[in-house]
Design an enzyme around this catalytic site. Structure first.
Site, PDB file in Angstrom:
ATOM      1  N   ASN A  62      37.181   5.354  24.367  1.00 36.89           N
ATOM      2  CA  ASN A  62      36.661   6.277  23.693  1.00 36.89           C
ATOM      3  C   ASN A  62      36.501   5.780  21.982  1.00 36.89           C
ATOM      4  OD1 ASN A  62      36.733   8.387  25.305  1.00 36.89           O
ATOM      5  ND2 ASN A  62      38.999   9.026  24.958  1.00 36.89           N
ATOM      6  N   ARG A 101      36.139   9.068  31.228  1.00 37.99           N
ATOM      7  CA  ARG A 101      36.624   7.528  31.650  1.00 37.99           C
ATOM      8  C   ARG A 101      37.264   7.518  32.784  1.00 37.99           C
ATOM      9  NH1 ARG A 101      40.634   6.009  27.282  1.00 37.99           N
ATOM     10  NH2 ARG A 101      41.395   8.204  27.499  1.00 37.99           N
TER      11      ARG A 101
END
Length: 73
Positions: free
Chosen positions: A37, A19
């Site tokens: 996520n 990320r």
């Protein structure tokens, strides 16, 4: 013209800074959005930018962060 795209990334993409690397790449490309996520272990990217910049992000997602192992985008 800006477009919006959802990009699903599968493989080993959680717990490997995927990320953060995606955020950095998106900022470099002038893309807005967010990365999350999922409970499946996948990562979902919501990206808004030019068609060219989004395609560059999609291309980058096939490799991802240094420790990730992407199996599908």
């Amino acid at each position: 013209m800006k477009i919006h795209m959802k990009i699903m990334v599968k493989g080993i993409v959680q717990g490997v800074s995927f990320r953060q690397y995606t955020k950095n790449k998106a900022q470099e490309l002038g893309i807005c959005g967010f990365v999350q996520n999922l409970s499946t272990g996948d990562v979902l990217i919501h990206a808004e930018g030019t068609r060219e910049s989004i395609q560059q992000l999609v291309d980058w997602c096939h490799y991802g962060s240094p420790r990730s192992k992407v199996t599908d985008v």
